[in-house]
Design a protein around this motif. Sequence first.
Motif, PDB file in Angstrom:
ATOM      1  N   THR A  57       8.940   9.107   9.037  1.00 27.80           N
ATOM      2  CA  THR A  57       7.923   9.909   8.751  1.00 27.80           C
ATOM      3  C   THR A  57       7.097   8.686   7.951  1.00 27.80           C
ATOM      4  N   HIS A  58       7.737   7.705   7.516  1.00 26.88           N
ATOM      5  CA  HIS A  58       7.032   6.340   7.003  1.00 26.88           C
ATOM      6  C   HIS A  58       8.100   5.496   6.146  1.00 26.88           C
ATOM      7  N   GLU A  59       7.715   4.423   5.828  1.00 24.20           N
ATOM      8  CA  GLU A  59       8.443   3.311   5.739  1.00 24.20           C
ATOM      9  C   GLU A  59       9.126   3.027   4.536  1.00 24.20           C
ATOM     10  N   HIS A  60       8.809   4.041   3.516  1.00 27.00           N
ATOM     11  CA  HIS A  60       9.228   3.968   1.847  1.00 27.00           C
ATOM     12  C   HIS A  60      10.755   4.028   2.152  1.00 27.00           C
ATOM     13  N   GLY A  61      11.252   3.337   1.371  1.00 22.16           N
ATOM     14  CA  GLY A  61      12.866   3.026   1.168  1.00 22.16           C
ATOM     15  C   GLY A  61      13.672   4.472   1.185  1.00 22.16           C
ATOM     16  N   ASP A  62      13.034   5.301   0.312  1.00 27.07           N
ATOM     17  CA  ASP A  62      13.863   6.709   0.250  1.00 27.07           C
ATOM     18  C   ASP A  62      13.647   7.419   1.576  1.00 27.07           C
ATOM     19  N   HIS A  63      13.064   7.060   2.642  1.00 21.99           N
ATOM     20  CA  HIS A  63      12.948   7.394   3.903  1.00 21.99           C
ATOM     21  C   HIS A  63      13.796   6.619   5.241  1.00 21.99           C
ATOM     22  N   ALA A  64      13.432   5.253   4.653  1.00 19.87           N
ATOM     23  CA  ALA A  64      14.101   4.494   5.933  1.00 19.87           C
ATOM     24  C   ALA A  64      15.067   3.417   5.534  1.00 19.87           C
ATOM     25  N   PRO A 120      -1.785  12.424   4.070  1.00 17.64           N
ATOM     26  CA  PRO A 120      -2.201  11.233   2.959  1.00 17.64           C
ATOM     27  C   PRO A 120      -1.314  11.045   2.095  1.00 17.64           C
ATOM     28  N   HIS A 121      -0.883   9.767   2.073  1.00 21.73           N
ATOM     29  CA  HIS A 121       0.259   9.214   1.298  1.00 21.73           C
ATOM     30  C   HIS A 121       0.028   7.796   1.499  1.00 21.73           C
ATOM     31  N   ASP A 122       0.547   7.105   0.155  1.00 20.30           N
ATOM     32  CA  ASP A 122       0.361   5.791   0.061  1.00 20.30           C
ATOM     33  C   ASP A 122       1.226   4.615   0.841  1.00 20.30           C
ATOM     34  N   THR A 150       6.605  16.073   3.849  1.00 11.77           N
ATOM     35  CA  THR A 150       6.951  15.688   2.688  1.00 11.77           C
ATOM     36  C   THR A 150       6.111  14.498   2.455  1.00 11.77           C
ATOM     37  N   ASP A 151       6.053  14.230   1.187  1.00 13.13           N
ATOM     38  CA  ASP A 151       5.225  12.699   0.891  1.00 13.13           C
ATOM     39  C   ASP A 151       3.815  12.925   1.369  1.00 13.13           C
ATOM     40  N   LEU A 152       3.034  13.757   0.584  1.00 11.36           N
ATOM     41  CA  LEU A 152       1.681  13.907   0.870  1.00 11.36           C
ATOM     42  C   LEU A 152       0.916  14.327  -0.596  1.00 11.36           C
ATOM     43  N   GLY A 199      -0.607  10.482  -3.119  1.00 12.37           N
ATOM     44  CA  GLY A 199       0.774  10.518  -3.845  1.00 12.37           C
ATOM     45  C   GLY A 199       1.877  11.641  -3.279  1.00 12.37           C
ATOM     46  N   HIS A 200       2.024  12.595  -4.204  1.00 15.50           N
ATOM     47  CA  HIS A 200       2.953  13.644  -3.841  1.00 15.50           C
ATOM     48  C   HIS A 200       2.446  15.167  -4.215  1.00 15.50           C
ATOM     49  N   LEU A 201       2.800  16.152  -3.570  1.00 18.61           N
ATOM     50  CA  LEU A 201       2.449  17.308  -3.740  1.00 18.61           C
ATOM     51  C   LEU A 201       2.987  17.865  -5.186  1.00 18.61           C
TER      52      LEU A 201
HETATM   53 ZN   LIG Z   1       6.805   7.942   0.420  1.00 18.76          ZN
END
Ligand SMILES: [Zn+2]
Length: 267
Positions: A57-64, A120-122, A150-152, A199-201
């Motif tokens: 979904t995106h590059e943040h560590g908690d996902h990648a 929309p997420h950073d 997730t992450d929006l 950020g996050h919902l």
């Molecule tokens: Zn994230």
Amino acid sequence: MAMRFCILGSGSSGNAALLVTEGARVLVDAGFSARKLAALLAAVGESLEKIDAVFLTHEHGDHAAGLDGLKKHPHIRVFANAATARTVQAGLSWRADWQVFETGARFRFRDLEVESFSVPHDAQEPVGFRFTTGRDGDLFAPRRSLVFLTDLGHAPQNVRERIRECEVVVVEANHCPELLKADSKRPWSIKQRISGRHGHLSNDATRELLADVASPHWRRVYLTHLSRDCNSPAAVEQALTGVRAALAACEFAVVGPGEGTPFYELA
Ligand SMILES: [Zn+2]
Ligand SMILES: [Zn+2]
């Protein structure tokens, strides 16, 4: 059985989910070390050897974070848009088998139809996914969809449209606004980031989204990515009370921080 799905782990310490169809076994995100992913898969009777692909979904560590450890499993293809692939690859000690897609384009992977859409997420170019399998009017292979969201920071119209026509929704309920406000560990700037438009919902924002769309197609809704410090399953349950009553035919699964779920089978 059209698809089987489970959350392997969810929350700020790591996120990964497993989707299995007749012809494909894919991970959605890989935010744990390869060793941990292997253990989480073994717990549901699966293994990294059997995984065909990872969708990021995106590059943040908690996902990648698990990508580097997947070098021992080079058969696993990694699907991401160019911005996410470039950012993740820069941190890897090997060259992953990137399968780059354009955000918004539909494509096929084995018996899955995959659609990504921007959220929309950073991050560089974060996406949500819709996975569909089966065919219209085919009793033996009915058309079924799962949306991963997730992450929006907020849910614009394009997101609302994507979650209407699906049987399974995986959506974040990241924080309880009161608990985030009261949290003493996080500086003001981080709290602003979490609760901001990218950020996050919050539990309230997720409730509003579900109540607004309230699709009769939904069979199961997962609430995931709960903050350990600024949320709790009880706070999510409380926030959802009204929506649950309005969607009596739909099952709700609140996934506690750090937890996974057993397989859910969608016929
Ligand atoms: Zn994230
Ligand atoms: Zn995350």
